[in-house]
Design an enzyme around this catalytic site. Structure first.
Site, PDB file in Angstrom:
ATOM      1  N   CYS A 127       0.804  -1.222   0.000  1.00 17.29           N
ATOM      2  CA  CYS A 127       0.000   0.000   0.000  1.00 17.29           C
ATOM      3  C   CYS A 127       0.839   1.275   0.000  1.00 17.29           C
ATOM      4  O   CYS A 127       0.544   2.225  -0.719  1.00 17.29           O
ATOM      5  CB  CYS A 127      -0.939  -0.011   1.195  1.00 17.29           C
ATOM      6  SG  CYS A 127      -0.097  -0.289   2.748  1.00 17.29           S
ATOM      7  N   HIS A 135      -1.887   0.098   7.187  1.00 19.39           N
ATOM      8  CA  HIS A 135      -2.203   0.555   5.838  1.00 19.39           C
ATOM      9  C   HIS A 135      -1.701   1.983   5.674  1.00 19.39           C
ATOM     10  O   HIS A 135      -1.482   2.696   6.646  1.00 19.39           O
ATOM     11  CB  HIS A 135      -3.731   0.489   5.639  1.00 19.39           C
ATOM     12  CG  HIS A 135      -4.158   0.600   4.213  1.00 19.39           C
ATOM     13  ND1 HIS A 135      -3.663  -0.221   3.233  1.00 19.39           N
ATOM     14  CD2 HIS A 135      -5.052   1.438   3.600  1.00 19.39           C
ATOM     15  CE1 HIS A 135      -4.232   0.100   2.077  1.00 19.39           C
ATOM     16  NE2 HIS A 135      -5.075   1.113   2.278  1.00 19.39           N
ATOM     17  N   ASP A 173      -7.519   6.096  -1.900  1.00 17.69           N
ATOM     18  CA  ASP A 173      -6.712   4.927  -1.562  1.00 17.69           C
ATOM     19  C   ASP A 173      -6.295   4.195  -2.830  1.00 17.69           C
ATOM     20  O   ASP A 173      -7.073   3.425  -3.403  1.00 17.69           O
ATOM     21  CB  ASP A 173      -7.513   3.976  -0.659  1.00 17.69           C
ATOM     22  CG  ASP A 173      -6.630   2.858  -0.120  1.00 17.69           C
ATOM     23  OD1 ASP A 173      -5.473   2.748  -0.573  1.00 17.69           O
ATOM     24  OD2 ASP A 173      -7.098   2.096   0.758  1.00 17.69           O
TER      25      ASP A 173
END
Lengths: 338, 667
Positions: free
Chosen positions: B415, B459, B475
């Site tokens: 991520c 994350h 995201d």
């Protein structure tokens, strides 16, 4: 000799003074103790007569708790709070444990021995616990002696022997008995001073000397023929036996009758020894010491003896019982508390 | 004025010494993972040394040896690579001091010092772990340490360690009720001063982030925090737990910028009450000040600050489980008008010569897209369409031009790689953007209904400031691995990635698994433990006390403490002063009476006055069974003057009686 005895005497005097203050545990405190825990032959411990206070380890433990709480606050840590609270609670529960360890115990003098000055005198103390849980980790001791561990765990009573150094003749009163315990954690000390009216008789320190020279008795039928040799008193004549001295042979008689006859000389020992206070050297204490030595020696030799003291006369006798009586009189000479 | 003690009284009793040696191991063991391995070695060696001293083979250390050892230990800890003044370094020092003190322990005073240090180490264990299991363990450890102290005050000739342990165990049990009363009532207060042992990040996020780091977190199943929502929790894809805002990028590493000032309290107005989320978080220790929350916190505890980048910060590092209540408003727009200083801070590039290819790409993309939002979507589309992949095991990147390398060459990342590339691209064209670190998702524990967020939920995502709208969350991971955002990490991982997971992590991520269910059950216990014990803090106590007493005044607390204390000690007093030990029967008699009880279930009752031997003969007759040598065995174990004292006789009797029962049961 005299001057040595004198200094000895002074020392005894000074230690006696110490002793007085020791056994009484200080004037005011002693008086307070006497009211609070009156003397008695058997004393049972209860909340009335047991004191309890944290030890140095206990105060350090408190310091540890403070540090833990500060850490718990600064780290906002509930479980460090928990550790501190657990230790604090253990401390509180320990108060009950420590007090309970003494509470209900009874103390009494089981037996006291006798001894001479400068010897350790034995006191046997009986500690009895009530029914219920056993007691352990208790120590008892006199102010001037060593402490002894007491366990009344499986049995309901145990007898502990304690020793106190005797430093003067007469009654040895070891004073109040210290009973203490640090059980279970050593953070608290529960203790008390009890007067179980213990006393033991201390005899003068013996000074040994030879028993005064034999005194001849004028009465032949009294006493025992002791020393056939080298004495002047003629006793009788009898037939020669091998071993008789040559010089005692009556040669004239041999010339006449061809029989060997010997003269016998003897001295009769006065069977009852008399030890007289006035006859001995030294001051009063030294004289008593010499009398003690003489009494011991005479008893060991199984001789009958009597003692003449300025204020009383002890008739002659023999054996341990007689010795005890003599020693008791010597120990208590000039002392009114009999 | 006191009687003298004999010399023996100053020595350490043998059983106490044995218990101290056991206590040393027991107390240091839970700290072992947090201190250097060589310190554990030092402890073992010191323990061995002291044992040899006890056996009379070695001597106590000479004073120069002691000086040398202390100096060597301090130097060793300094060189062990701990952060200076970290909790681990302090603990290591404490453990070494404890071990060395153990060696030179000679008299009672030394022993007490070692005992107190042991208690201190028990408390230190809770700074690292406050779980139920550790609590149970440390409680047992405190019994051992207390037993060593008991042994110090028992007559050493009679008592064995087991006897001391029994006294200590009883003592601790009897102290527990009072402990609970004090725990409940003793006033909790806020920290008095800041703790000089900050910031030794263990696991979890840290204040700098190199894109590979967060991928390694993906393998850890360690707990990050638990949450309980008032009402229904939001959807998984809405659960973005913000914790850190990385505004600086220097050669491959993202870092927190200097903290912004706290926003004035109540500066944010509720947009809509209905959409707001109310929840309570039980945060595991992070050794850091940041707290996690959902967008955007409107109400939070009094001691906590909401900083200018809308993240919560605690005044001191979180060293123990911290519970805090937050009300968040997801609709709230943040910074509709951007402060110029913040605009500068969130749009600057520290190294304009780094990642030049991406900068050129971004300028081109921005020109073609026309707006910030369009550019963001274009990048997401690029990630989706090009062969980018999401992996726990990204290739290592060079320090310089790392984002170029990822974006154009390797195209494999976690991520933070995607988020970092997007933030960098946006900043290249002067758009304020920042990388946000935290956790995404969470698993509901069906037993208690709380949500569990673990390290593998870590994350990173992007926030972009858009004119008129304020900060918006994007995201990019959703572009490469939509399952990650919808269903959690497990769903997004390839099978190769899954193989690199630890067994526990892999198990926890399964939903249908017996072991996973068991783990969830333990987690629910642990949650309740946190709820009632670990999380019992200033605010919780205030609430509980208010419920108990109405108005909370010092005098009421005092009275309650005294009453509660008296009640909790009443049992102890009864036990100590009034309990009479029942007369204990002979152990062989107990064996036989158990047999008789079993026989009466078989329908044969021992008659009053019937002797064991007669009873056995009657059984033999009625059941038509051979009782063999049992009569002799009974005779021997119960009545023989020697046999009745022997354990072997009793054991024989027990064995044969059991055999007889077995045969009777078979018919």
């Amino acid at each position: 000799m005299d001057s040595a005895a004198l200094t000895d005497q002074q020392q005894t005097g000074s230690s006696l003074k110490n002793k007085e203050s020791n056994t009484r545990l200080g004037g005011r405190f002693g008086a307070w103790l006497d009211r609070r825990i009156p003397p008695g032959q058997r004393i049972t411990l209860s909340q009335r007569n047991v004191f309890i206070f944290p030890t140095r380890s206990g105060f350090t433990f408190g310091g540890l708790l403070v540090i833990l709480i500060l850490g718990a606050i600064n780290y906002q840590n509930s479980l460090v709070h928990g550790v501190a609270f657990l230790l604090g609670s253990i401390f509180v529960v320990t108060i009950l444990y420590t007090f309970r360890n003494l509470s209900g115990l009874s103390l009494e003098l089981a037996q006291s021995g006798n001894g001479f000055v400068d010897e350790d005198v034995e006191f046997a103390v009986r500690v009895t616990r009530p029914k219920g849980k056993g007691r352990e980790g208790i120590q008892i001791g006199w102010p001037d002696g060593f402490k002894q561990w007491v366990e009344v765990y499986d049995r309901e009573a145990s007898v502990v022997k304690l020793y106190v150094r005797a430093d003067r003749r007469g009654w040895l009163k070891p004073g109040r008995l210290l009973v203490e315990t640090y059980f279970p954690l050593g953070l608290l000390r529960a203790w008390t001073w009890v007067d179980i009216e213990a006393r033991a008789l201390v005899y003068p320190k013996p000074i040994f000397q030879s028993i005064p020279a034999t005194q001849s008795s004028r009465h032949r039928d009294e006493g025992e023929l002791i020393d056939p040799l080298g004495s002047d008193d003629f006793v009788d004549i009898r037939e020669y036996e091998p071993g008789d001295r040559i010089k005692n042979i009556i040669w004239r008689s041999y010339a006449r009758s061809d029989e060997l006859v010997v003269k016998r000389y003897a001295s009769y020992l006065e069977p009852r020894l008399w030890f007289d206070f006035e006859d001995l050297a030294g001051d009063t204490e030294e004289k008593l010491s010499r009398l003690t030595g003489l009494a011991l020696q005479a008893t060991r030799a199984e001789r009958e003896f009597g003692v003449r003291l300025p204020d009383r006369t002890i008739d002659p006798g023999v054996g341990e019982t007689h010795l005890d009586q003599v020693l008791r009189e010597l120990a208590l000479f000039g002392i009114h508390d009999r | 004025m006191t009687a003298r003690s004999i010399g023996v009284a100053h020595q350490i009793p043998r059983n106490s010494l044995a218990l101290l040696m056991i206590a040393q191991v027991v107390v240091v063991l839970p700290l072992a993972p947090y201190i250097s391995p060589w310190i554990v070695g030092v402890c073992l060696f010191c323990g061995y040394w002291r044992t040899q001293v006890y056996r009379g083979r070695w001597g106590y250390p000479a004073s120069w040896v002691k000086t040398f050892l202390v100096a060597a230990a301090v130097a060793g800890i300094a060189l062990s690579g701990f952060q200076s003044f970290s909790l681990e370094a302090a603990t290591s020092l404490l453990v070494v001091a404890f071990a060395l003190k153990l060696v030179e322990m000679k008299n009672r005073r030394d022993a007490y010092l070692v005992i107190y240090l042991s208690y201190f180490l028990i408390a230190t264990g809770f700074l690292f772990d406050q779980s139920m299991a550790v609590t149970a363990y440390e409680l047992a450890a405190s019994v051992v340490v207390t037993a060593a102290m008991v042994g110090m005050n028992q007559l050493q000739t009679r008592v064995r360690p087991v006897a001391s342990l029994r006294v200590a165990g009883t003592l601790v049990l009897q102290a527990l009720p009072l402990t609970l009363v004090i725990f409940l009532l003793f006033p909790r207060i806020a920290p008095l001063w800041s703790i000089p042992v900050p910031s030794a990040a263990t696991t979890g996020l840290s204040d700098t982030l190199t894109p590979g780091d967060i991928a390694s977190l993906g393998r850890s199943d360690e707990l990050a925090f638990r949450v309980i929502f008032d009402g229904d929790p939001p959807r998984q894809s809405e659960l973005y737990w913000r914790g850190l805002v990385y505004s600086d990028f220097v050669y491959g590493t993202w870092a927190l910028a200097a903290p912004l000032d706290a926003l004035p309290r109540d500066s944010l107005d509720a947009e809509s009450e209905s959409a707001s989320l109310s929840y309570e978080i039980f945060l595991e220790p992070t050794q850091s000040k940041w707290l996690f929350s959902l967008d955007t916190p409107r109400q939070y505890p009094d001691r906590v600050d909401l900083l200018g980048d809308y993240r919560l910060e605690n005044p001191e590092p979180v060293m123990s489980v911290m519970r805090y209540k937050v009300i968040s408003d997801p609709e709230l727009s943040t910074d509709p008008v951007l402060d110029p200083a913040i605009r500068e801070r969130e749009s600057r590039l520290e190294n304009p010569n780094d990642n030049i290819r991406l900068q050129a790409y971004a300028r081109d993309l921005y020109e073609r897209a026309g707006s910030v939002e369009a550019m963001v979507y274009a990048m997401m589309a690029h990630i989706r369409e090009e062969p980018y992949s999401y992996t726990l095991n990204p290739p290592t990147l060079a320090r310089y031009d790392s984002i170029d390398e990822f974006w154009f060459d390797t195209r494999r990342g976690f991520c933070s790689h995607y988020a970092g590339a997007m933030v960098y691209a946006l900043r290249s064209v002067g758009v304020p953007a920042r990388m946000v670190g935290g956790y995404q998702g969470g698993e509901i524990n069906p037993v208690t209904g709380h949500m569990v967020v673990r390290q593998y939920d870590a994350h990173a995502w992007v926030e972009v400031w858009i004119e008129g709208k304020g900060w918006q969350r994007f995201d990019p991971t959703a572009a490469v691995a939509p399952a990650r955002v919808e269903d959690g990490l497990n769903a997004a991982l390839s099978s190769e990635d899954r193989e690199t997971l630890s067994f526990l992590s892999a198990t926890r991520m399964e939903s249908e698994n017996v072991l996973a269910d068991a783990l969830r059950f333990f987690d629910s216990l642990e949650y309740r433990w946190n709820l009632w014990v670990v999380g019992y803090d200033v605010d919780t106590q205030a609430n509980v006390l208010k419920k108990l007493f109405g108005e909370v005044t010092p005098s009421r607390i005092g009275v309650a403490l005294v009453l509660g204390g008296a009640v909790s000690l009443a049992m102890v007093v009864l036990g100590l002063f009034f309990w009479r030990k029942p007369a204990s029967s002979h152990p062989s008699e107990r064996v036989f009476s158990r047999f008789c009880a079993a026989m009466s279930r078989h329908g044969i009752k021992r008659l009053p006055g019937e002797t064991p031997v007669v009873f056995l003969e009657r059984i033999a007759e009625e059941k038509n069974i051979d009782v063999g040598i049992l009569p002799e065995l009974v005779q021997r174990a119960l009545y023989d003057p020697i046999g009745s004292q022997q354990r072997s006789a009793r054991m024989n009797l027990k064995k044969e009686l059991r055999k007889l029962r077995f045969r009777l049961a078979l018919g």
